[in-house]
Design a protein around this motif. Structure first.
Motif, mmCIF file in Angstrom:
data_model
loop_
_atom_site.group_PDB
_atom_site.id
_atom_site.type_symbol
_atom_site.label_atom_id
_atom_site.label_comp_id
_atom_site.label_asym_id
_atom_site.label_seq_id
_atom_site.Cartn_x
_atom_site.Cartn_y
_atom_site.Cartn_z
ATOM 1 N N HIS A 48 0.830 -1.220 0.000
ATOM 2 C CA HIS A 48 0.000 0.000 0.000
ATOM 3 C C HIS A 48 0.859 1.262 0.000
ATOM 4 C CE1 HIS A 48 -3.561 -2.391 0.987
ATOM 5 N NE2 HIS A 48 -2.828 -2.997 1.889
ATOM 6 N N LEU A 73 -4.066 -1.819 -4.760
ATOM 7 C CA LEU A 73 -3.145 -2.375 -3.750
ATOM 8 C C LEU A 73 -1.798 -1.655 -3.832
ATOM 9 C CD1 LEU A 73 -2.647 -4.735 -1.606
ATOM 10 C CD2 LEU A 73 -1.358 -5.809 -3.462
ATOM 11 N N HIS A 115 -7.358 -7.397 -1.264
ATOM 12 C CA HIS A 115 -6.618 -8.574 -0.752
ATOM 13 C C HIS A 115 -7.221 -9.898 -1.239
ATOM 14 C CE1 HIS A 115 -5.985 -5.183 2.033
ATOM 15 N NE2 HIS A 115 -4.759 -5.638 2.127
ATOM 16 N N HIS A 181 -4.567 -4.614 10.160
ATOM 17 C CA HIS A 181 -5.263 -3.899 9.082
ATOM 18 C C HIS A 181 -6.222 -4.851 8.377
ATOM 19 C CE1 HIS A 181 -2.662 -5.576 5.944
ATOM 20 N NE2 HIS A 181 -3.199 -4.817 5.023
ATOM 21 N N ALA A 183 -6.857 -6.865 6.059
ATOM 22 C CA ALA A 183 -6.360 -7.678 4.938
ATOM 23 C C ALA A 183 -7.145 -8.977 4.771
ATOM 24 C CB ALA A 183 -4.891 -8.001 5.144
ATOM 25 N N VAL A 201 -8.576 -0.472 5.362
ATOM 26 C CA VAL A 201 -8.069 -1.486 4.453
ATOM 27 C C VAL A 201 -6.658 -1.239 3.989
ATOM 28 C CG1 VAL A 201 -8.504 -0.761 2.099
ATOM 29 C CG2 VAL A 201 -9.156 -2.997 2.862
ATOM 30 N N ASP A 261 0.255 -9.093 3.447
ATOM 31 C CA ASP A 261 0.442 -8.575 2.092
ATOM 32 C C ASP A 261 1.790 -8.960 1.479
ATOM 33 O OD1 ASP A 261 -1.943 -7.464 2.741
ATOM 34 O OD2 ASP A 261 -1.354 -5.394 2.451
#
Ligand SMILES: [Zn+2]
Length: 289
Positions: A48, A73, A115, A181, A183, A201, A261
């Motif tokens: 991000h 993303l 995600h 977060h 995800a 997000v 992520d």
């Protein structure tokens, strides 16, 4: 034609570039040693907030094909990817899915949760889409790619079954996943576990005192056993939640680190997509069951 030129490039010279390591792992499973796969974002990197370096730009310009996740993303790379797309084949993995499969969330930059890899069934669809694009670009290797894709799909199906069984083993009322977060929305929907994120997000948004208090109240009210840190997101706010609970005389455990992520370190099990998803499921079950 460009694509036929590419098809004659020798295997080690055919370069496929991805933004995330998660995408890179999918492609490695399709092309194996028949191409070179380069991912810009290594372990622990937050997509991000990722800003490209000069070296990244050069690598993007040298790649024959580029795959990125999309749905914002890689929010800071949007303009660069748009420019590169004028000269190179650039694909968004999220184009594999149709709108009805995506999770709409107002607090995401484009109103959609990016995600998508945490629902293994959806990810299978993404892998099929990527494989098709690779086969189109390299017809000479298409049969080989297709064979590898089918074998990998089989492994993904087994992973999906295994994660489903693992999460189902947690009693329903204890099935609440609190993370740094947001995800895990797709994971929650696919595997029937309620997901609560401390931060919006995207990790770009700062988490405020109000968010922390909201989570503390929820943990105490619902008697939640554990919260989780994330490998690619700062654990500062979640530590504040744990301390806040202690302040009210409630002890909440840290269930461990989840991969969100980014993949784990290369040459470890968690350095692959399957290994990372399986490790997350195991961490969650051990802490909540
Ligand atoms: Zn994220």
């Amino acid at each position: 034609m460009l694509s036929s030129c590419w098809d004659t490039a020798s295997d080690e010279k055919f370069i496929i570039l991805t933004t995330t390591g998660i995408l890179g792992d999918a492609i490695k499973n399709i092309v194996k040693e028949h191409a070179q796969v380069v991912s810009l974002m290594g372990p622990g990197i937050d997509p991000h907030t990722y800003k490209t370096t000069q070296k990244d730009v050069q690598q993007l310009e040298h790649a024959h094909m580029i795959f990125y996740n999309g749905l914002d993303l890689e929010g800071k790379m949007n303009n660069l990817l748009k420019n590169i797309a004028q000269k190179r084949k650039v694909y968004a993995a999220s184009d594999a899915l149709d709108a009805t499969q995506l999770l709409c969330e107002d607090h995401f930059p484009v109103g959609i949760d990016p995600h998508i890899w945490f629902d293994v069934k959806l990810w299978k669809q993404v892998v099929g889409f990527i494989s098709q694009k690779l086969q189109e670009a390299r017809p000479g290797s298409a049969a080989y790619y297709q064979r590898n894709t089918l074998a990998y799909m089989e492994a993904l199906e087994q992973l999906h079954q295994s994660v489903t069984a693992q999460i189902q083993s947690i009693p329903k009322e204890q099935r609440v996943l609190i993370t740094a977060h947001d995800a895990f929305g797709y994971f929650g929907k696919a595997y029937d576990i309620e997901v609560v994120g401390l931060q919006g997000v995207s990790t770009v948004a700062e988490c405020g005192l109000k968010d922390i208090k909201r989570i503390i109240d929820l943990i105490i009210k619902r008697n939640i056993k554990a919260v989780f840190f994330e490998a690619s997101v700062s654990d500062r706010s979640m530590r504040a939640v744990v301390e806040g609970c202690a302040h009210y005389g409630y002890e909440v455990a840290v269930g461990g680190y989840l991969y969100s992520d980014a993949l784990g370190a290369p040459d470890t099990v968690e350095g692959t997509y399957c290994g990372m998803v399986y490790a997350n499921a195991t961490t969650i079950v051990n802490a909540l069951k």
